[in-house]
Scaffold this active site. Sequence first.
Site, PDB file in Angstrom:
ATOM      1  N   ASP A 155       1.124  -1.165   0.146  1.00  0.00           N
ATOM      2  CA  ASP A 155      -0.198   0.145   0.000  1.00  0.00           C
ATOM      3  C   ASP A 155       0.635   1.169  -0.091  1.00  0.00           C
ATOM      4  O   ASP A 155       1.882   1.602  -0.436  1.00  0.00           O
ATOM      5  CB  ASP A 155      -0.721   0.270   1.229  1.00  0.00           C
ATOM      6  CG  ASP A 155      -1.530  -1.256   1.038  1.00  0.00           C
ATOM      7  OD1 ASP A 155      -2.226  -1.832   0.157  1.00  0.00           O
ATOM      8  OD2 ASP A 155      -2.677  -0.943   2.052  1.00  0.00           O
TER       9      ASP A 155
ATOM     10  N   HIS B  92      -7.387   3.575   1.140  1.00  0.00           N
ATOM     11  CA  HIS B  92      -6.880   4.096   2.002  1.00  0.00           C
ATOM     12  C   HIS B  92      -7.177   4.675   2.867  1.00  0.00           C
ATOM     13  O   HIS B  92      -8.048   4.488   3.709  1.00  0.00           O
ATOM     14  CB  HIS B  92      -6.226   5.678   1.697  1.00  0.00           C
ATOM     15  CG  HIS B  92      -4.739   6.228   2.868  1.00  0.00           C
ATOM     16  ND1 HIS B  92      -3.938   5.245   2.801  1.00  0.00           N
ATOM     17  CD2 HIS B  92      -4.631   6.743   2.959  1.00  0.00           C
ATOM     18  CE1 HIS B  92      -3.632   5.927   3.343  1.00  0.00           C
ATOM     19  NE2 HIS B  92      -2.902   6.875   3.822  1.00  0.00           N
TER      20      HIS B  92
END
Length: 323
Positions: free
Chosen positions: A13, A134
């Site tokens: 990520d 996110h």
Amino acid sequence: MAWPRVQLVVTADDFGYCPRRNEGIVEAFLAGAVTSVSLLVNGAAAESAAELARRHQIPTGLHANLSEGRPVGSACHGASSLLSPEGFFLGKMGFREAVAAGDVALPQVREELEAQLGRFRELLGRNPTHVDGHQHVHVLPGVCQVFAEVLQDHGVRFTRLPLERGVGGCAWLEAPARAFACSVERDARAAVGPFSGRGLRWTDAFVGLSTCGRHMSAHRVSGALARALEGTPTGHSLTAELMAHPGYPSVPPAGGCGEGPDAFSCSWERLHELRVLTAPTLRARLAQDGVELCALHDLDSKRSGQGVPGEATLVTFLEPSPL
């Protein structure tokens, strides 16, 4: 336990957060330890991340961001339910509190998600391989419906369902981290209906909430996968995703999404994840357990009906993943 055959996608990520994050993620990909990345298009180093993704042919998805930094969409500038008076997103917990209070205008969520998808296409010249969220904002109540609609409208089929089996019993997690992980799990369960109703797909199992930052080790990654697969009949073929955050520590003021890098990004914990992922110990442990690392498109190549579990196979899911 005798493990089934497992195809594991390892997703890094926050690609695009800062140059040092990009460096660490690319290093992990080239070492074969990461198989997919999720790009923050409002990250300070998003353009260089996109260039690296093209150069190294890295499977890249969108890390949809509604909680950190500045928005991408022009419609969200100025007065917006998504932003503080200073023009920044409301933060990891601030956004959740606003959603829970009913203070977030969902049409503005749609506008920002579409703007981020558009920015991704500008940077990469194609649709993302997948879209996740996110800080897991994509599974929040109300937001998940809009998220699923936008992905369906734009022809994106794959997402992440951050539902990690047994995370509430992980005693090594500090109380706030464990409480947050359990709240993400609850939201993910509730998002199954909206996601499947819009034809989205995800892996059969997910791990990463219990192995984030300092808590990552080969033993804990293997243990999280074992919990996720418990009760699966031998001979089945399953898919799983490991969420990871490798990289070198950010050095302020470089990095972030408009407000500079946060404390986690500046800490040693990102480097710790990078070292665990690329060390021989984890790779050997996964190979011993019969886990095959692969890219998302490799999962998509499975024949219809092959290796798809029924409801009784993975009891953590309310219904089977469409994968």
